[in-house]
Design a protein around this motif. Structure first.
Motif, PDB file in Angstrom:
ATOM      1  N   MET A 112       0.833  -1.193   0.000  1.00 36.63           N
ATOM      2  CA  MET A 112       0.000   0.000   0.000  1.00 36.63           C
ATOM      3  C   MET A 112       0.866   1.240   0.000  1.00 36.63           C
ATOM      4  O   MET A 112       1.674   1.438   0.901  1.00 36.63           O
ATOM      5  CB  MET A 112      -0.838  -0.075   1.288  1.00 36.63           C
ATOM      6  N   THR A 113       0.743   2.076  -0.987  1.00 37.63           N
ATOM      7  CA  THR A 113       1.611   3.254  -1.031  1.00 37.63           C
ATOM      8  C   THR A 113       0.949   4.494  -0.438  1.00 37.63           C
ATOM      9  O   THR A 113       1.562   5.555  -0.410  1.00 37.63           O
ATOM     10  CB  THR A 113       2.072   3.561  -2.459  1.00 37.63           C
ATOM     11  N   SER A 114      -0.315   4.390  -0.002  1.00 40.97           N
ATOM     12  CA  SER A 114      -0.857   5.486   0.792  1.00 40.97           C
ATOM     13  C   SER A 114      -0.083   5.485   2.109  1.00 40.97           C
ATOM     14  O   SER A 114       0.261   4.429   2.622  1.00 40.97           O
ATOM     15  CB  SER A 114      -2.343   5.282   1.057  1.00 40.97           C
ATOM     16  N   LEU A 115       0.177   6.669   2.646  1.00 44.62           N
ATOM     17  CA  LEU A 115       1.010   6.721   3.846  1.00 44.62           C
ATOM     18  C   LEU A 115       0.228   6.271   5.064  1.00 44.62           C
ATOM     19  O   LEU A 115      -0.965   6.562   5.196  1.00 44.62           O
ATOM     20  CB  LEU A 115       1.524   8.145   4.059  1.00 44.62           C
ATOM     21  N   PRO A 116       0.888   5.557   5.974  1.00 43.12           N
ATOM     22  CA  PRO A 116       0.229   5.196   7.223  1.00 43.12           C
ATOM     23  C   PRO A 116       0.102   6.440   8.100  1.00 43.12           C
ATOM     24  O   PRO A 116       0.759   7.442   7.845  1.00 43.12           O
ATOM     25  CB  PRO A 116       1.196   4.185   7.845  1.00 43.12           C
ATOM     26  N   PRO A 117      -0.745   6.393   9.142  1.00 44.81           N
ATOM     27  CA  PRO A 117      -0.782   7.532  10.068  1.00 44.81           C
ATOM     28  C   PRO A 117       0.612   7.738  10.668  1.00 44.81           C
ATOM     29  O   PRO A 117       1.368   6.772  10.796  1.00 44.81           O
ATOM     30  CB  PRO A 117      -1.783   7.091  11.139  1.00 44.81           C
ATOM     31  N   PRO A 118       0.962   8.974  11.001  1.00 48.30           N
ATOM     32  CA  PRO A 118       2.317   9.240  11.516  1.00 48.30           C
ATOM     33  C   PRO A 118       2.647   8.322  12.686  1.00 48.30           C
ATOM     34  O   PRO A 118       1.840   8.140  13.592  1.00 48.30           O
ATOM     35  CB  PRO A 118       2.232  10.705  11.963  1.00 48.30           C
ATOM     36  N   SER A 119       3.839   7.719  12.618  1.00 53.39           N
ATOM     37  CA  SER A 119       4.225   6.790  13.673  1.00 53.39           C
ATOM     38  C   SER A 119       4.765   7.571  14.864  1.00 53.39           C
ATOM     39  O   SER A 119       5.296   8.672  14.705  1.00 53.39           O
ATOM     40  CB  SER A 119       5.294   5.832  13.139  1.00 53.39           C
ATOM     41  N   ALA A 120       4.617   6.978  16.047  1.00 52.68           N
ATOM     42  CA  ALA A 120       5.179   7.614  17.241  1.00 52.68           C
ATOM     43  C   ALA A 120       6.696   7.522  17.200  1.00 52.68           C
ATOM     44  O   ALA A 120       7.413   8.471  17.514  1.00 52.68           O
ATOM     45  CB  ALA A 120       4.633   6.955  18.496  1.00 52.68           C
ATOM     46  N   ARG A 121       7.187   6.333  16.792  1.00 48.42           N
ATOM     47  CA  ARG A 121       8.640   6.161  16.682  1.00 48.42           C
ATOM     48  C   ARG A 121       9.080   6.662  15.321  1.00 48.42           C
ATOM     49  O   ARG A 121       8.480   6.334  14.299  1.00 48.42           O
ATOM     50  CB  ARG A 121       9.015   4.688  16.803  1.00 48.42           C
ATOM     51  N   LYS A 122      10.131   7.462  15.310  1.00 48.01           N
ATOM     52  CA  LYS A 122      10.684   7.966  14.054  1.00 48.01           C
ATOM     53  C   LYS A 122      12.176   7.715  14.081  1.00 48.01           C
ATOM     54  O   LYS A 122      12.950   8.588  14.484  1.00 48.01           O
ATOM     55  CB  LYS A 122      10.379   9.457  13.910  1.00 48.01           C
ATOM     56  N   LEU A 123      12.554   6.506  13.673  1.00 47.98           N
ATOM     57  CA  LEU A 123      13.981   6.190  13.698  1.00 47.98           C
ATOM     58  C   LEU A 123      14.694   6.946  12.587  1.00 47.98           C
ATOM     59  O   LEU A 123      14.195   7.055  11.461  1.00 47.98           O
ATOM     60  CB  LEU A 123      14.186   4.683  13.524  1.00 47.98           C
TER      61      LEU A 123
END
Lengths: 246, 318
Positions: A1-12
């Motif tokens: 799926m190339t739609s973006l997921p909701p912003p993640s809490a972890r941002k490595l």
């Protein structure tokens, strides 16, 4: 799926200290070394021993000059995927091969479904994606996904290859989504910034600017030259020295 | 940006094909052309052949052409995927209309529904092609409001020029050839104005990104590359560092304007005024020149486009 997921809490991501980087290219070389056998292996080289050697690298070190005269700086500038929060490289992908991970924000390519249309490389302002002509698929920095979660490695080694190898400690790895993490504090203290903020891709990786010069250094009372005057020898050696010096 | 031959052929061929398809579909929908074997085979045949040849050639530059079907899956986010879906869906009404028009005598209701559906899908497909480029922020010459109208109008112009030539040869009776000829003139004129406007825009507006914003080192002063990361070349430099055209841009723009707009307009006008066999020949020359000229325009569209990644390889402004 190339739609973006909701912003993640972890941002490595990475924090790269341009004040410290000495431009040795060790990070680029160790990146190539690890990833040539890693998640996106191989990183194909074309004509590796010929006149037109070229190939896939995930990390490249550019060197820039900024400013003029005494105030100018020479800055070594390593650049790899910035694992953006709004990566258009993902949304333009027609197949779903490019994706942003929900759990940690890492942007990856699935080599089994990539059709090699190269559109993602056009959508990346930073040149983070490189096409592997031999494999026919797009490749990019994985943030060493096969190191950072690898329980077969010592815990200290569970960092990207570029970070583990940097002899100057100019590269830092961590969770930029956690304001209390070491990398987030570093960014806050040193004024870490985004590359090309006008593109609005919201890169996770941050760059720390070169520090201000320490004016007045060198006036601490030490002699300005290390060559102390030698006392003239006397006696026979002195006579010889005077004769031979004529 | 590197002008890949397969992508230029694809966009020119499919643009002309969808333009021709939409023209014939609208003429059929409103009963301006009579169903028949000659125009059916030549007209719908050529339109579908141009479209199909374009779509096939677009798969040639893929690293894995055998996986091309996967490109139909991400229509929620990707304009490339939407283009693929629209292209495939267009075949349904277009194929039905072409079959009925060529071998049967469809009623006015069927012609209207299939004709309008075919024309709408053709427009949607070319719109999606334009949007693929329009959404790419790193390329200033593509990320602007001129791009999508350019694709739509040039597709319409080449399609109308081709339709004009076909009608002169296969259905010269009735008012359709004159209507299509006048529409072709209008589309060519619109294309001329659009491309002049586009070129004036890209010449006058600087890109937002500079070597200073790319490195964040602007506080120290002007930023320039001291050492490239490597002595050789790489994919990024080959794909996005194309420089040949800029040297010849002025001359190529002149050629594009002559071949794509001015000469086809003159030949079409002459055909409208003269009529008869001369008109047939003039319309064919106009269509051939128009398609050739749009190919030059398309080549420039890629070659003049400058990607922000060039800022990391010595460019001071993208």
């Amino acid at each position: 799926m190339t739609s973006l997921p909701p912003p993640s809490a972890r941002k490595l991501g990475l924090v790269i200290d341009l004040d410290v980087c000495v431009g040795c290219h060790a990070c680029a070389v160790n990146c190539k070394e690890w990833n040539a056998a890693g998640h996106s292996a191989p990183l194909t080289d074309l004509d590796p021993y010929g006149a037109n050697a070229n190939g896939v690298w995930f990390n490249r070190v550019h060197s820039f000059e900024a400013g003029e005269g005494a105030a100018s700086r020479t800055v070594h500038f390593p650049k790899s995927c910035l694992h953006c929060e709004e990566p258009a490289c993902v949304t333009v992908c027609p197949t779903g091969a490019s994706y942003k991970r929900v759990e940690d924000g890492i942007v990856l390519v699935n080599p089994d479904t990539c059709i090699g249309c190269k559109l993602c490389s056009w959508a990346c302002p930073y040149g983070a994606r490189e096409f592997d002509h031999d494999a026919g698929v797009m490749k990019k920095c994985t943030l060493c996904i096969d190191r950072i979660y690898n329980e077969n490695l010592e815990e200290a080694d569970r960092v990207p290859a570029c970070v583990s190898t940097c002899p100057a400690s100019a590269r830092h790895f961590g969770d930029l989504g956690d304001p209390g993490s070491a990398v987030s504090r570093l960014v806050a203290e040193r004024g870490g910034y985004d590359l090309m903020p006008e593109m609005c891709y919201k890169p996770v990786n941050k760059y720390l600017p070169p520090r201000q010069r320490q004016c007045g250094a060198g006036h601490d009372g030490a002699p300005s030259s290390l060559a102390a005057p030698e006392p003239a020898p006397g006696g026979l050696l002195g006579w010889l020295d005077r004769v031979l010096s004529r | 940006m590197h002008p890949a031959a397969s992508v230029i052929f694809f966009t020119v061929s499919s643009g002309a094909g969808y333009g021709l398809l939409a023209t014939l579909a609208l003429l059929a929908a409103f009963g301006l052309i009579a169903p028949g074997l000659g125009l059916g085979l030549a007209g719908f045949g050529l339109a579908l052949a141009l479209v199909t040849a374009g779509l096939l050639s677009s798969t040639f530059h893929l690293g894995h052409p055998e996986r091309a079907w996967r490109a139909l899956t991400q229509w929620r986010s990707s304009w490339l995927s939407r283009e693929g879906v629209a292209a495939v869906v267009t075949y349904v009404p277009a194929g039905l209309l072409a079959l009925l028009f060529t071998f049967f005598t469809p009623g006015p209701g069927a012609r209207l529904v299939l004709g309008l559906a075919t024309a709408a899908m053709a427009v949607l497909t070319v719109y999606s092609t334009g949007m693929i480029y329009r959404v790419l922020k790193p390329v200033h010459q593509w990320h602007n409001a001129w791009v999508v109208p350019g694709y739509l109008v040039l597709g319409a112009a080449t399609g109308l020029l081709a339709a004009h030539a076909l009608l002169r040869a296969f259905a010269p009776e009735g008012s359709a050839p004159a209507i299509v000829g006048i529409a072709a003139l209008a589309a060519v004129a619109a294309g001329f104005l659009l491309k002049r406007g586009y070129w004036a825009f890209i010449d006058a507006t600087p890109a937002a990104s500079t070597a200073e914003t790319a490195t964040g080192l602007g506080a120290f002063g002007r930023v320039r590359l001291l050492e490239a990361p490597h002595t050789g070349t790489n994919f990024l430099m080959q794909e996005m560092g194309y420089r040949v055209a800029r040297k010849h841009a002025a001359r190529l723009r002149l050629i594009a304007q002559l071949a794509a707009f001015l000469l086809p307009a003159a030949f079409t006008l002459a055909a409208l005024l003269l009529g008869g066999v001369a008109a047939s020949l003039l319309a064919i020359v106009a269509a051939a020149l128009g398609i050739l000229g749009v190919a030059v325009e398309r080549w420039l569209f890629f070659a003049e486009a400058k990607h922000t990644v060039s800022l990391y390889y010595g460019a001071e402004r993208a």
